[in-house]
Design an enzyme around this catalytic site. Structure first.
Site, PDB file in Angstrom:
ATOM      1  N   SER A 171     -60.211 -47.256  18.218  1.00 37.03           N
ATOM      2  CA  SER A 171     -60.840 -45.951  17.999  1.00 37.03           C
ATOM      3  C   SER A 171     -61.692 -45.557  19.211  1.00 37.03           C
ATOM      4  O   SER A 171     -61.649 -44.412  19.679  1.00 37.03           O
ATOM      5  CB  SER A 171     -61.704 -46.027  16.724  1.00 37.03           C
ATOM      6  OG  SER A 171     -62.298 -44.795  16.452  1.00 37.03           O
ATOM      7  N   HIS A 181     -76.967 -45.755  17.404  1.00 36.04           N
ATOM      8  CA  HIS A 181     -76.017 -46.808  17.777  1.00 36.04           C
ATOM      9  C   HIS A 181     -76.766 -47.956  18.459  1.00 36.04           C
ATOM     10  O   HIS A 181     -76.153 -48.890  18.952  1.00 36.04           O
ATOM     11  CB  HIS A 181     -74.994 -46.274  18.790  1.00 36.04           C
ATOM     12  CG  HIS A 181     -73.922 -45.389  18.200  1.00 36.04           C
ATOM     13  ND1 HIS A 181     -73.331 -45.614  16.984  1.00 36.04           N
ATOM     14  CD2 HIS A 181     -73.300 -44.289  18.700  1.00 36.04           C
ATOM     15  CE1 HIS A 181     -72.404 -44.680  16.756  1.00 36.04           C
ATOM     16  NE2 HIS A 181     -72.371 -43.863  17.775  1.00 36.04           N
ATOM     17  N   LYS A 184     -57.547 -40.983  12.582  1.00 31.53           N
ATOM     18  CA  LYS A 184     -56.700 -41.405  11.462  1.00 31.53           C
ATOM     19  C   LYS A 184     -57.511 -41.853  10.253  1.00 31.53           C
ATOM     20  O   LYS A 184     -57.056 -41.731   9.124  1.00 31.53           O
ATOM     21  CB  LYS A 184     -55.803 -42.556  11.912  1.00 31.53           C
ATOM     22  CG  LYS A 184     -54.693 -42.162  12.849  1.00 31.53           C
ATOM     23  CD  LYS A 184     -53.734 -43.323  13.037  1.00 31.53           C
ATOM     24  CE  LYS A 184     -52.624 -42.975  14.004  1.00 31.53           C
ATOM     25  NZ  LYS A 184     -51.844 -44.184  14.384  1.00 31.53           N
ATOM     26  N   SER A 229     -67.516 -46.951  14.117  1.00 31.01           N
ATOM     27  CA  SER A 229     -67.448 -47.759  12.900  1.00 31.01           C
ATOM     28  C   SER A 229     -67.430 -46.923  11.624  1.00 31.01           C
ATOM     29  O   SER A 229     -67.509 -47.470  10.525  1.00 31.01           O
ATOM     30  CB  SER A 229     -68.652 -48.709  12.850  1.00 31.01           C
ATOM     31  OG  SER A 229     -68.646 -49.562  13.950  1.00 31.01           O
TER      32      SER A 229
HETATM   33  P1  PAP Z   1     -68.902 -42.076  16.549  1.00 28.56           P
HETATM   34  O1  PAP Z   1     -69.289 -43.487  16.951  1.00 28.56           O
HETATM   35  O2  PAP Z   1     -68.372 -41.256  17.677  1.00 28.56           O
HETATM   36  O3  PAP Z   1     -69.971 -41.419  15.757  1.00 28.56           O
HETATM   37  P2  PAP Z   1     -67.565 -42.814  14.147  1.00 28.56           P
HETATM   38  O4  PAP Z   1     -67.727 -41.704  13.195  1.00 28.56           O
HETATM   39  O5  PAP Z   1     -68.460 -44.002  14.020  1.00 28.56           O
HETATM   40  O6  PAP Z   1     -67.619 -42.240  15.621  1.00 28.56           O
HETATM   41  O7  PAP Z   1     -66.099 -43.393  14.056  1.00 28.56           O
HETATM   42  C1  PAP Z   1     -64.991 -42.583  14.099  1.00 28.56           C
HETATM   43  C2  PAP Z   1     -63.942 -43.221  13.211  1.00 28.56           C
HETATM   44  O8  PAP Z   1     -64.248 -42.950  11.835  1.00 28.56           O
HETATM   45  C3  PAP Z   1     -62.567 -42.653  13.472  1.00 28.56           C
HETATM   46  O9  PAP Z   1     -61.668 -43.735  13.247  1.00 28.56           O
HETATM   47  P3  PAP Z   1     -60.171 -43.782  13.855  1.00 28.56           P
HETATM   48  O10 PAP Z   1     -60.264 -43.481  15.311  1.00 28.56           O
HETATM   49  O11 PAP Z   1     -59.700 -45.181  13.592  1.00 28.56           O
HETATM   50  O12 PAP Z   1     -59.386 -42.784  13.097  1.00 28.56           O
HETATM   51  C4  PAP Z   1     -62.483 -41.584  12.392  1.00 28.56           C
HETATM   52  O13 PAP Z   1     -61.164 -41.188  12.096  1.00 28.56           O
HETATM   53  C5  PAP Z   1     -63.130 -42.295  11.234  1.00 28.56           C
HETATM   54  N1  PAP Z   1     -63.602 -41.372  10.206  1.00 28.56           N
HETATM   55  C6  PAP Z   1     -64.140 -40.140  10.378  1.00 28.56           C
HETATM   56  N2  PAP Z   1     -64.437 -39.589   9.196  1.00 28.56           N
HETATM   57  C7  PAP Z   1     -64.084 -40.476   8.256  1.00 28.56           C
HETATM   58  C8  PAP Z   1     -64.139 -40.454   6.820  1.00 28.56           C
HETATM   59  N3  PAP Z   1     -64.603 -39.421   6.157  1.00 28.56           N
HETATM   60  N4  PAP Z   1     -63.682 -41.542   6.166  1.00 28.56           N
HETATM   61  C9  PAP Z   1     -63.192 -42.597   6.842  1.00 28.56           C
HETATM   62  N5  PAP Z   1     -63.112 -42.667   8.185  1.00 28.56           N
HETATM   63  C10 PAP Z   1     -63.551 -41.624   8.890  1.00 28.56           C
END
Ligand code: PAP
Length: 342
Positions: A181, A151, A309, A85
């Site tokens: 994602s 989480h 992304k 998220s």
């Molecule tokens: P986790 O549950 O493994 O900790 P988490 O960081 O919650 O993951 O979510 C990853 C998503 O946040 C990814 O989304 P996507 O797969 O749709 O691309 C990731 O790209 C996105 N994300 C990571 N860093 C940022 C950021 N700085 N700003 C916005 N979205 C981000």
């Protein structure tokens, strides 16, 4: 989902692989697992239903140990999310915000900011992962506050969270982008850690719509936090990823006020708000060497997996119209009468 930080928990190159093997489970815990409803997992072979939520076994073990041993302190800040998220983003923002006087006060200190050389997961540990690894983990202080993440569903938080004045910030994201994602992330881990083939998307989507994914059902996870944020707004701050993307300055100011460290006039005028947002933006973080090829000590794969992304609406490339309608309907039904829309 992401694994514990290497600096805070272990030096093992693949802590998650070890946790997935479940070698450290006590007989009592194995008995508990045997008594619970079970479904096929996305990464771990099985997910177990504990008090209404589907959990990977090591996750449950960590949750139960944290319930026994975690002592929340009044100054603690807990960053809570359903997996995928935007946890990394929230962690980066909260860290930069709380430590701004130390690391963003001058151009010189800015250059050596910890976020330039550490993935946010390494700076802020997950409660349940830390307790899955150690009965008494050490949590680092970030400028007077312990910053922790989870989480876990709110109903599985350690009791001491409610007995203390610690604060909880929840970030949720629309379920269609979250499932996409999560699916990408899980497929990478399946391949690298377990040598498994990718899960076909329709299969993953079906599980998700039945609530069967780690810490799911999605809607119950979100609703527990939503309701608490309405009843207890000084304790729980509720953010939406899409709104944070649209109005990041407003959200950062609200976060600062909620945590009792609002921006001063001087900080506003000197551009601290935009400086933090720039430092923590997807573009900045994802282009840092540490967030590209460096291996995440907990996960055992490159940190790049956490930066795919970072867009709103990428689900359109994966869900059929029928799938989107199905998930929308499930979530709308669950949210009826709650005032929440995603
Ligand atoms: P986790 O549950 O493994 O900790 P988490 O960081 O919650 O993951 O979510 C990853 C998503 O946040 C990814 O989304 P996507 O797969 O749709 O691309 C990731 O790209 C996105 N994300 C990571 N860093 C940022 C950021 N700085 N700003 C916005 N979205 C981000």
């Amino acid at each position: 989902m992401a694994a514990p930080s290497e600096t805070n928990v272990s030096n093992s190159p693949s802590l998650l692989s070890q946790l997935l093997q479940g070698n450290s489970y006590t007989e009592e815990f194995k008995e508990l697992l045997n008594s619970l409803p079970k479904e096929t997992g996305w990464l771990a072979p099985d997910l177990y239903n504990y008090k209404g939520f589907w959990l990977e076994p090591f996750f449950l073990q960590g949750a139960l140990t944290s319930q026994q041993h975690f002592q929340a302190q009044d100054s603690d800040v807990i960053l809570s999310t359903f997996p995928k998220s935007g946890t990394v983003w929230l962690k980066a923002l909260a860290f930069a915000l709380i430590t701004r006087k130390q690391f963003l006060a001058s151009q010189e200190s800015e250059k050596s900011h910890p976020l330039h050389t550490n993935n946010p997961h390494e700076l802020i540990p997950y409660l349940e992962f830390s307790y899955a690894v150690k009965e008494r983990p050490d949590f680092a202080l970030a400028k007077g506050s312990r910053l922790l993440a989870t989480h876990l569903p709110l109903s599985l938080f350690p009791k001491s969270v409610w007995e203390s004045k610690c604060k909880v910030i929840y970030l949720c994201r629309n379920p269609k982008d979250t499932v996409v994602s999560f699916w990408h992330f899980m497929n990478k881990l399946r391949r690298e850690l377990r040598g498994l083939e990718a899960l076909p998307f329709p299969e993953a989507f079906d599980s998700y719509c039945r609530g069967v994914s780690n810490t799911g059902p999605f809607w119950d996870h979100v609703l527990e936090h939503w309701k608490e944020s309405l009843e207890n707004p000084r304790k729980v701050l509720f953010f939406k990823y899409e709104e944070m993307k649209k109005e990041p300055e407003d959200h950062l100011r609200r976060m600062a006020a909620f945590l009792g460290c609002p921006f001063s006039q001087e900080e506003e005028e000197s551009g601290v708000v935009s400086g933090i947002l720039k430092l923590c933006s997807f573009e900045s973080l994802s282009n840092l060497e540490v967030n590209k090829n460096a291996i995440n000590g907990g996960l055992g794969v490159e940190n790049g997996v956490l930066f795919r992304k970072g867009k709103v609406g990428d689900w359109r490339n994966y869900l059929t119209d029928k799938m989107a309608k199905t998930l929308d309907q499930i979530v709308q039904e669950k949210f009826t009468g709650t005032g929440l829309m995603l």
